[in-house]
Design an enzyme around this catalytic site. Sequence first.
Site, PDB file in Angstrom:
ATOM      1  N   CYS A  76       0.864  -1.183   0.000  1.00 15.64           N
ATOM      2  CA  CYS A  76       0.000   0.000   0.000  1.00 15.64           C
ATOM      3  C   CYS A  76       0.891   1.219   0.000  1.00 15.64           C
ATOM      4  O   CYS A  76       2.079   1.128   0.302  1.00 15.64           O
ATOM      5  CB  CYS A  76      -0.906  -0.001   1.237  1.00 15.64           C
ATOM      6  SG  CYS A  76      -2.292   1.149   1.065  1.00 15.64           S
ATOM      7  N   CYS A 100      -0.152   4.307   1.566  1.00 13.38           N
ATOM      8  CA  CYS A 100      -0.596   5.356   2.499  1.00 13.38           C
ATOM      9  C   CYS A 100       0.447   5.740   3.545  1.00 13.38           C
ATOM     10  O   CYS A 100       0.452   6.861   4.032  1.00 13.38           O
ATOM     11  CB  CYS A 100      -1.920   4.978   3.165  1.00 13.38           C
ATOM     12  SG  CYS A 100      -1.861   3.460   4.120  1.00 13.38           S
ATOM     13  N   LYS A 143     -12.113  -5.040   2.384  1.00 13.69           N
ATOM     14  CA  LYS A 143     -11.639  -4.129   3.423  1.00 13.69           C
ATOM     15  C   LYS A 143     -12.624  -2.975   3.543  1.00 13.69           C
ATOM     16  O   LYS A 143     -12.878  -2.259   2.580  1.00 13.69           O
ATOM     17  CB  LYS A 143     -10.254  -3.618   3.029  1.00 13.69           C
ATOM     18  CG  LYS A 143      -9.690  -2.587   3.969  1.00 13.69           C
ATOM     19  CD  LYS A 143      -8.238  -2.314   3.651  1.00 13.69           C
ATOM     20  CE  LYS A 143      -7.687  -1.197   4.510  1.00 13.69           C
ATOM     21  NZ  LYS A 143      -6.277  -0.929   4.191  1.00 13.69           N
ATOM     22  N   LYS A 200     -11.415  -7.682   6.643  1.00 16.61           N
ATOM     23  CA  LYS A 200     -10.894  -6.678   7.567  1.00 16.61           C
ATOM     24  C   LYS A 200     -11.883  -5.552   7.752  1.00 16.61           C
ATOM     25  O   LYS A 200     -12.350  -5.028   6.755  1.00 16.61           O
ATOM     26  CB  LYS A 200      -9.587  -6.166   6.960  1.00 16.61           C
ATOM     27  CG  LYS A 200      -8.954  -5.039   7.679  1.00 16.61           C
ATOM     28  CD  LYS A 200      -7.698  -4.659   6.973  1.00 16.61           C
ATOM     29  CE  LYS A 200      -7.135  -3.449   7.686  1.00 16.61           C
ATOM     30  NZ  LYS A 200      -6.132  -2.802   6.928  1.00 16.61           N
TER      31      LYS A 200
HETATM   32  C1  PBG Z   1      -2.860   0.245   4.969  1.00 19.03           C
HETATM   33  C2  PBG Z   1      -3.435  -0.505   6.099  1.00 19.03           C
HETATM   34  C3  PBG Z   1      -4.281  -0.071   7.140  1.00 19.03           C
HETATM   35  C4  PBG Z   1      -4.418  -1.133   8.018  1.00 19.03           C
HETATM   36  C5  PBG Z   1      -3.681  -2.197   7.503  1.00 19.03           C
HETATM   37  N1  PBG Z   1      -3.091  -1.790   6.308  1.00 19.03           N
HETATM   38  C6  PBG Z   1      -4.846   1.258   7.434  1.00 19.03           C
HETATM   39  C7  PBG Z   1      -5.906   1.885   6.663  1.00 19.03           C
HETATM   40  O1  PBG Z   1      -6.467   1.351   5.715  1.00 19.03           O
HETATM   41  O2  PBG Z   1      -6.167   3.025   7.013  1.00 19.03           O
HETATM   42  C8  PBG Z   1      -5.208  -1.125   9.314  1.00 19.03           C
HETATM   43  C9  PBG Z   1      -4.855  -2.183  10.283  1.00 19.03           C
HETATM   44  C10 PBG Z   1      -5.301  -1.987  11.678  1.00 19.03           C
HETATM   45  O3  PBG Z   1      -6.132  -1.123  12.016  1.00 19.03           O
HETATM   46  O4  PBG Z   1      -4.806  -2.740  12.516  1.00 19.03           O
HETATM   47  N2  PBG Z   1      -3.757   0.701   4.031  1.00 19.03           N
END
Ligand code: PBG
Length: 324
Positions: A118, A120, A195, A248
């Site tokens: 990812c 971000c 997700k 997730k």
């Molecule tokens: C990256 C990512 C995120 C999480 C895992 N990979 C954050 C998001 O989408 O903001 C969240 C995992 C967690 O809350 O434990 N995109």
Amino acid sequence: MNFDRHRRLRASHTIRDMVRETHIRKEDLIYPIFVVERDDVKEEIKSLPGIYQISLNLLHEEIKAAYDLGIRAMMFFGIPNEKDACGTGAFIDDGVIQRATKIAKSLYHDLLILADTCLCEYTDHGHCGVIDDHTHDVDNDETLPLLVKTAVSQAKAGADIIAPSNMMDGFVAAIRQGLDEAGFYNIPIMSYGIKYASSFYGPFRDAAESTPSFGDRKTYQMDPANRLEAMRELESDLVEGADMMIVKPALSYLDIIRDVRNNSNIPIVAYNVSGEYSMTKAAAQNGWIDEERIVMEQMISMKRAGADMIITYFAKDICRYLDK
Ligand code: PBG
């Protein structure tokens, strides 16, 4: 009188163990670690008690601690020194995740390293892709090649499994093709294709320093109200070549885990996300719940719903419980 005597199979500890349907094993656990590029940091994340941001130069200590407890799968999240508009830090050969992966693979040959693919954590605006100047939204098709580059660089560094969490359309197909062309046809894709745009990620964003600087992620992550949409995401990921599927968050989405189980035959992973961990830890620290029993009940519920594996910040705690 004629009625069923269900209590016969509950009469003793031994018989209950014998008829137990669901089990938690160390092999089921995937442990997330937050890796910081700058040196000498080992700082507990306030909203994730017991979980640390750890520098590359100290990372071996945390890997060893988890490995010694019996954990054989770890997932790294990187906190780079520099961020930019297109997340360059995610796909450079000496990026924080690439370096962390090399360190881990040099320590233990039987340790599986999962790479979260990812952008971000690497973009200065905190979104999971590049921003279109006109719409101020993430540009799907401009982002795909960057994700491919990220996955290939992670595989080159030694990652055993690519886990893309960006929620762009077509990411599994693009990454599969990119990995194959680079010769990594044997590296599986564990897709975070289901997700949700969830508030349960709050503590993770503190830990990974990845809160979006404007807007939210609702144009690419899913609406928590939708169940059928998850089946559409599943269908495309299966067609595109996903080897495993992540759902997730996990605990508020057990129905979705069961739907995926009933509609596919690939391994399923539950991501027991940061907010789920923090809420349990906070209640335990207040003495309001029995932490061990609550944690194990939560783990069992994810597996009973249909998960084969669990990504969880509790992984080390669970190993200690299982060792007792
Ligand atoms: C990256 C990512 C995120 C999480 C895992 N990979 C954050 C998001 O989408 O903001 C969240 C995992 C967690 O809350 O434990 N995109």
